[in-house]
Design an enzyme around this catalytic site. Structure first.
Site, short mmCIF file in Angstrom:
data_model
loop_
_atom_site.label_atom_id
_atom_site.label_comp_id
_atom_site.label_asym_id
_atom_site.label_seq_id
_atom_site.Cartn_x
_atom_site.Cartn_y
_atom_site.Cartn_z
N HIS A 1 -29.49 -11.43 -6.32
CA HIS A 1 -30.29 -12.71 -7.12
C HIS A 1 -30.57 -12.93 -8.33
O HIS A 1 -30.10 -14.48 -8.38
CB HIS A 1 -32.10 -12.95 -6.39
CG HIS A 1 -32.55 -12.02 -7.58
ND1 HIS A 1 -33.45 -11.01 -6.63
CD2 HIS A 1 -33.89 -11.97 -8.68
CE1 HIS A 1 -34.07 -10.31 -7.48
NE2 HIS A 1 -34.12 -10.77 -8.65
N ASP B 1 -30.52 -6.63 -1.99
CA ASP B 1 -31.97 -7.17 -3.90
C ASP B 1 -29.86 -6.67 -4.33
O ASP B 1 -30.90 -6.03 -5.44
CB ASP B 1 -32.17 -7.27 -3.94
CG ASP B 1 -32.38 -8.24 -5.07
OD1 ASP B 1 -31.82 -9.07 -4.78
OD2 ASP B 1 -33.94 -8.22 -5.72
N SER C 1 -34.07 -8.40 -14.03
CA SER C 1 -34.05 -7.52 -12.59
C SER C 1 -32.71 -7.19 -13.54
O SER C 1 -31.94 -7.94 -13.93
CB SER C 1 -33.61 -9.47 -12.29
OG SER C 1 -35.24 -9.36 -11.10
#
Length: 265
Positions: free
Chosen positions: A111, A141, A218
């Site tokens: 993402h 992911d 992230s």
């Protein structure tokens, strides 16, 4: 309430019931300019069950991780992304990534880079390189990037075998691409066996930690007490008063498997 720690993806929860399931919405927010984008999907958080999934509360006290930090900061990079939009200018954002080999292979969250127009990677020391997206696995992911650069410092891979609730961990990321190098924080393994899933994402065996993980981290690294990679940070839990010490990382075994598959596709 859970919020994704990506170059712009925030998770806003509808409620919080750790004894059952938590439903949260993904809202792209690479920068403040993206905060008005409507929610596009939802993710549920639950436990696989078993002793490994039982959360625990503990403190690590004052721990010196300067040696670990010195060894790994060059292995964690800033991911810079650009999204083309209608109107004047583009939208930009940032996330984190991990160098996994000396050939320029970098892993991050899907993402962070999915749907973006351009990607560059900034190394510790501020050198920036154009990055190619080798592959994206939205189910897990994870994404693999490649850069052409010399003198890289690959991270050392660890294992979650034998990992226990209460073990010390170190989180390393590049929130907001700030100058001065990666952010290093410490904590413990708060729980094992967490599950994050929806129609597009299916993450099992997730590590939960109370190490401080911030927005735009992230794709950063979660390390064991020896400085070895045990997970890729992917989400944090927050409330209306801020970070609540609830962070999540994809286990290194999943990371290694997905990276190998994407490199051979």
């Amino acid at each position: 309430i859970l919020v994704a720690v990506v170059a712009g993806v925030a998770l806003v929860a509808a409620g919080m019931m750790w004894s059952g399931r938590v439903t949260i919405d993904l809202v792209p927010a690479a920068t403040s300019e993206l905060l008005t984008v409507p929610a596009v999907t939802s993710v549920a958080v639950s436990s696989d069950g078993g002793e490994g999934a039982t959360a625990a509360t503990a403190t690590t006290g004052m721990v010196d991780v300067s040696d670990i930090a010195a060894d790994v900061v060059d292995s964690v990079v800033t991911i810079n992304v650009t999204i083309d939009v209608r109107g004047p200018g583009d939208i930009t954002g940032s996330g984190s990534g991990i160098i996994v080999d000396g050939d320029g292979t970098i892993v991050t969250n899907a993402h962070v880079v999915d749907g973006v127009s351009t990607v560059t990677v900034t190394l510790t020391g501020e050198a920036t390189h154009a990055a190619a997206v080798v592959g994206i696995d939205t189910i897990h992911d994870l994404a693999v990037l490649a850069i052409d650069a010399d003198g890289l410092s690959p991270i050392t891979l660890g294992t979650t075998d034998g990992l226990e609730v209460g073990n010390p961990v170190v989180a390393v990321g590049n929130p907001f691409g700030l100058e001065g190098g990666p952010l290093v924080t410490t904590g413990i393994v708060s729980a094992l066996g967490r599950v994050l899933e929806d129609s597009d994402v299916s993450l099992h065996g997730i590590i939960q930690t109370d190490a401080a993980i911030t927005e735009c981290s992230s794709g950063g690294a979660l390390l064991d007490g020896e400085g070895r990679l045990i997970g890729v940070t992917t989400a944090v839990g927050v409330s209306n008063v801020g970070i609540e010490g609830i962070g999540f990382a994809i286990p290194v075994e999943t990371v290694s498997s997905v990276v190998a598959a994407l490199l051979t596709d």
